[in-house]
Design a protein around this motif. Structure first.
Motif, PDB file in Angstrom:
ATOM      1  N   ASP A 224     -16.126  -2.998  12.521  1.00 36.85           N
ATOM      2  CA  ASP A 224     -15.554  -3.933  11.478  1.00 36.85           C
ATOM      3  C   ASP A 224     -14.654  -5.070  12.055  1.00 36.85           C
ATOM      4  O   ASP A 224     -14.756  -6.172  11.366  1.00 36.85           O
ATOM      5  CB  ASP A 224     -14.437  -2.940  10.705  1.00 36.85           C
ATOM      6  CG  ASP A 224     -13.627  -1.975  11.522  1.00 36.85           C
ATOM      7  OD1 ASP A 224     -13.877  -2.117  12.677  1.00 36.85           O
ATOM      8  OD2 ASP A 224     -13.118  -0.999  10.936  1.00 36.85           O
ATOM      9  N   VAL A 324      -6.060   2.045   4.075  1.00 33.94           N
ATOM     10  CA  VAL A 324      -7.463   2.331   3.918  1.00 33.94           C
ATOM     11  C   VAL A 324      -8.154   3.056   4.893  1.00 33.94           C
ATOM     12  O   VAL A 324      -8.694   3.953   4.744  1.00 33.94           O
ATOM     13  CB  VAL A 324      -8.470   1.219   3.349  1.00 33.94           C
ATOM     14  CG1 VAL A 324      -9.704   1.534   3.207  1.00 33.94           C
ATOM     15  CG2 VAL A 324      -7.561   0.316   2.028  1.00 33.94           C
ATOM     16  N   GLY A 328     -10.193   6.545   6.460  1.00 33.13           N
ATOM     17  CA  GLY A 328     -11.740   6.618   7.116  1.00 33.13           C
ATOM     18  C   GLY A 328     -11.595   7.483   8.407  1.00 33.13           C
ATOM     19  O   GLY A 328     -12.506   7.860   8.964  1.00 33.13           O
ATOM     20  N   HIS A 366     -20.600  -5.065   5.473  1.00 33.43           N
ATOM     21  CA  HIS A 366     -19.548  -6.120   5.680  1.00 33.43           C
ATOM     22  C   HIS A 366     -19.966  -7.503   5.656  1.00 33.43           C
ATOM     23  O   HIS A 366     -19.448  -8.362   5.371  1.00 33.43           O
ATOM     24  CB  HIS A 366     -19.501  -5.991   7.613  1.00 33.43           C
ATOM     25  CG  HIS A 366     -18.480  -4.932   7.788  1.00 33.43           C
ATOM     26  ND1 HIS A 366     -17.307  -4.290   7.191  1.00 33.43           N
ATOM     27  CD2 HIS A 366     -18.888  -4.185   8.847  1.00 33.43           C
ATOM     28  CE1 HIS A 366     -16.964  -3.195   7.773  1.00 33.43           C
ATOM     29  NE2 HIS A 366     -17.497  -2.972   8.870  1.00 33.43           N
ATOM     30  N   ILE A 376      -9.317  -6.406   3.862  1.00 34.58           N
ATOM     31  CA  ILE A 376      -9.425  -5.308   3.042  1.00 34.58           C
ATOM     32  C   ILE A 376     -10.627  -4.760   2.543  1.00 34.58           C
ATOM     33  O   ILE A 376     -10.946  -3.696   2.647  1.00 34.58           O
ATOM     34  CB  ILE A 376      -8.557  -5.492   1.783  1.00 34.58           C
ATOM     35  CG1 ILE A 376      -8.307  -4.306   1.273  1.00 34.58           C
ATOM     36  CG2 ILE A 376      -9.084  -6.419   0.853  1.00 34.58           C
ATOM     37  CD1 ILE A 376      -7.368  -3.431   2.171  1.00 34.58           C
ATOM     38  N   GLY A 377     -11.612  -5.790   2.907  1.00 30.72           N
ATOM     39  CA  GLY A 377     -13.237  -5.610   2.581  1.00 30.72           C
ATOM     40  C   GLY A 377     -13.532  -4.721   3.609  1.00 30.72           C
ATOM     41  O   GLY A 377     -14.577  -4.021   3.511  1.00 30.72           O
ATOM     42  N   ALA A 379     -11.880  -3.035   5.877  1.00 33.58           N
ATOM     43  CA  ALA A 379     -11.612  -1.235   5.979  1.00 33.58           C
ATOM     44  C   ALA A 379     -12.123  -0.573   4.657  1.00 33.58           C
ATOM     45  O   ALA A 379     -12.458   0.404   5.072  1.00 33.58           O
ATOM     46  CB  ALA A 379     -10.073  -1.780   5.579  1.00 33.58           C
ATOM     47  N   SER A 380     -12.415  -1.096   3.845  1.00 34.31           N
ATOM     48  CA  SER A 380     -13.146  -0.396   2.503  1.00 34.31           C
ATOM     49  C   SER A 380     -14.805  -0.022   2.982  1.00 34.31           C
ATOM     50  O   SER A 380     -14.874   1.044   2.809  1.00 34.31           O
ATOM     51  CB  SER A 380     -13.050  -1.169   1.344  1.00 34.31           C
ATOM     52  OG  SER A 380     -11.766  -1.696   1.019  1.00 34.31           O
ATOM     53  N   THR A 383     -14.340   2.738   5.713  1.00 33.70           N
ATOM     54  CA  THR A 383     -13.918   4.051   5.252  1.00 33.70           C
ATOM     55  C   THR A 383     -15.188   4.524   4.292  1.00 33.70           C
ATOM     56  O   THR A 383     -15.458   5.851   4.261  1.00 33.70           O
ATOM     57  CB  THR A 383     -12.751   4.135   4.396  1.00 33.70           C
ATOM     58  OG1 THR A 383     -11.599   3.495   5.210  1.00 33.70           O
ATOM     59  CG2 THR A 383     -12.239   5.091   3.724  1.00 33.70           C
ATOM     60  N   LEU A 384     -15.638   3.850   3.449  1.00 33.20           N
ATOM     61  CA  LEU A 384     -16.688   4.178   2.626  1.00 33.20           C
ATOM     62  C   LEU A 384     -18.068   4.802   3.138  1.00 33.20           C
ATOM     63  O   LEU A 384     -18.452   5.844   3.010  1.00 33.20           O
ATOM     64  CB  LEU A 384     -17.172   3.164   1.579  1.00 33.20           C
ATOM     65  CG  LEU A 384     -18.359   3.390   0.658  1.00 33.20           C
ATOM     66  CD1 LEU A 384     -18.072   4.770  -0.348  1.00 33.20           C
ATOM     67  CD2 LEU A 384     -18.575   2.211  -0.387  1.00 33.20           C
TER      68      LEU A 384
END
Length: 481
Positions: A224, A324, A328, A366, A376-377, A379-380, A383-384
């Motif tokens: 990331d 976030v 993860g 990504h 923040i995208g 990190a999301s 985690t997802l």
């Protein structure tokens, strides 16, 4: 296993205080340029050592745990680590000069050539660690690690203070690695120069998929940050993201301590043909990861205060990223536990089949999300994807053994996670009062689990006995020394 996990966790946790003290001293003594050279050399050499050992760690634990003649297995593993370590060090020594030139630091060459001597020592040490864990000697594994981190701090400070500058820092690290190897050899000393009857090819069927698993997870952990920078992120974005990323990896200390011990215990349990006990242990291990969720919620709610205390208000943009990524980290802990279960169950190919696609899915995510939402995208997505892979691995274990982590444990953990997040967000403190706040809310979390019937009296007694065993073991070692 509970007391062993606690002992290894405490030993590995010594990396935090000793590492911070070492870094604080070296940055002042070496200056930005010298410390930067040391970090470059450390990163390259440690990557080389970890790349070799990651192929065989879980494989060694499994084969040692189920072997009647563990000496033969250990001898083969040690010889393999020695050969690979020496070969890698020799090859690296030859190419260190062009590598230093490619990095734009030609003066790094002699430091790399000295530091690379640690690679064969590290490989042998890690092989001994795996043998100790495979034999169930968890306390001895903890002692060897604790000795290394403490001796590393003392030796580096002493040698640098004597005027050896960067050479002293490298020599201190080398000597600390050698001391850990000698401690391991004190506890377990399989023959190193002996023709072992255990066939080497038996290792490869497990080593290859487990090496690919380790490589995939290591790449995923840093993907990331790399994608954020490649897709237009600024240096400041990378700094904030790296800060949140490093802080969120604290749960990895737990998995580093727990997962090898889980693999060893499961392997020996399955080897004794006690499948029902192995199933119960696996179910409890997955449940244990679920119980980490409220602490993740607590960290997320207090993220701004944690960042400000540790890194100053300049790094406050890292707080929402940490909020976030901390979830993860729990998902990655579940991946570590479930892949250990599948490895013990002789399904190493399942692990890479289910974790390999993580990297590709994350890259696609990504590419789509980062240009729109930035850090923040990233990190999301991290985690997802980790959460989805954790679910896939849980379902694989269900397909294999028809067991799942308890649904009630998940529900209670999610409920408490929301409560802890809310309390941590609303109760704002400053400075070192944060430590008291975290202790109070962590205690409330345990009380909440107890009131909801999640933790039994037997489990509390297990924790207490584990703590008593740990304190008794280390105090006994102190008295004997």
């Amino acid at each position: 296993m509970a007391s062993g996990t606690l002992q290894v966790f405490l030993a590995e946790s010594l990396l935090l205080p000793t590492g911070l003290l070492t870094a604080a001293y070296l940055t002042r003594q070496l200056g930005p340029e010298g410390y930067g050279l040391l970090m470059l050399a450390t990163t390259i050499v440690s990557w080389l050592g970890w790349s070799i050992t990651s192929a065989f760690t879980r494989t060694t634990i499994k084969f040692i745990g189920e072997a009647e003649d563990w000496q033969s297995v250990a001898a083969t593993v040690l010889q393999l680590h020695l050969v690979l370590g020496v070969a890698a060090a020799a090859l690296f020594w030859i190419f260190s000069e062009p590598l230093a030139g490619a990095l734009g630091e030609p003066e790094l060459t002699p430091y790399l050539r000295l530091f690379v001597l640690e690679v064969p020592i590290f490989c042998l040490t890690y092989a001994h660690r795996s043998v100790l864990v495979g034999l169930g000697k968890f306390s001895q594994r903890a002692v060897s690690t604790a000795v290394r981190w403490v001796s590393r701090l003392v030796l580096i400070v002493a040698l640098v203070a004597s005027g050896l500058w960067l050479w002293g820092a490298i020599l201190g690290s080398l000597l600390a690695a050698l001391i850990e190897l000698l401690v391991c050899r004190f506890y377990v000393h399989p023959p190193l120069f002996w023709r072992s009857p255990f066939p080497l090819q038996k290792l490869w069927g497990y080593a290859v998929p487990l090496f690919l698993l380790a490589l995939s997870l290591r790449l995923y952990e840093k993907l990331d940050l790399l994608m954020l920078k490649l897709l237009g992120g600024t240096a400041a974005d990378a700094g904030f993201y790296g800060t949140a990323q490093n802080l969120s990896l604290i749960p990895s200390l737990f998995t580093l301590s727990f997962v090898p011990l889980l693999l060893s215990t499961l392997t020996r349990t399955l080897h004794s043909a006690d499948l029902e006990k192995a199933k119960r242990l696996s179910r409890d291990a997955m449940r244990l990861v679920l119980l980490m969720l409220p602490f993740a919620g607590l960290g997320a709610g207090a993220s701004a205060e944690i960042i400000q205390l540790l890194f100053s208000s300049t790094f406050l943009p890292a707080a929402p990223l940490f909020s976030v990524l901390t979830f993860g980290a729990v998902a990655l802990a579940m991946i570590a536990v479930t892949t250990a279960i599948l490895t013990a169950a002789s399904k190493p190919n399942w692990t890479i089949a289910l974790t390999g696609p993580m990297v590709l899915l994350a890259i696609i995510g990504h590419l789509w999300v980062i240009p729109k939402f930035g850090p923040i995208g990233a990190a999301s997505v991290t985690t997802l994807v980790a959460s989805l892979d954790a679910v896939a691995l849980i379902l694989a274990i269900y397909l294999l053994w028809q067991i799942l982590p308890p649904f009630l444990s998940l529900a209670r953990s999610l409920f408490l996670s929301g409560i802890m997040y809310g309390l941590a967000s609303l109760w704002v403190v400053s400075g070192w009062l944060l430590v008291g706040k975290l202790l109070v809310l962590s205690t409330l979390t345990l009380v909440g689990f107890l009131l909801m019937g999640e933790l039994s009296d037997r489990e509390f007694e297990l924790v207490r006995s584990g703590i008593r065993s740990t304190v008794g073991y280390f105090s006994g070692k102190h008295r004997s020394s």
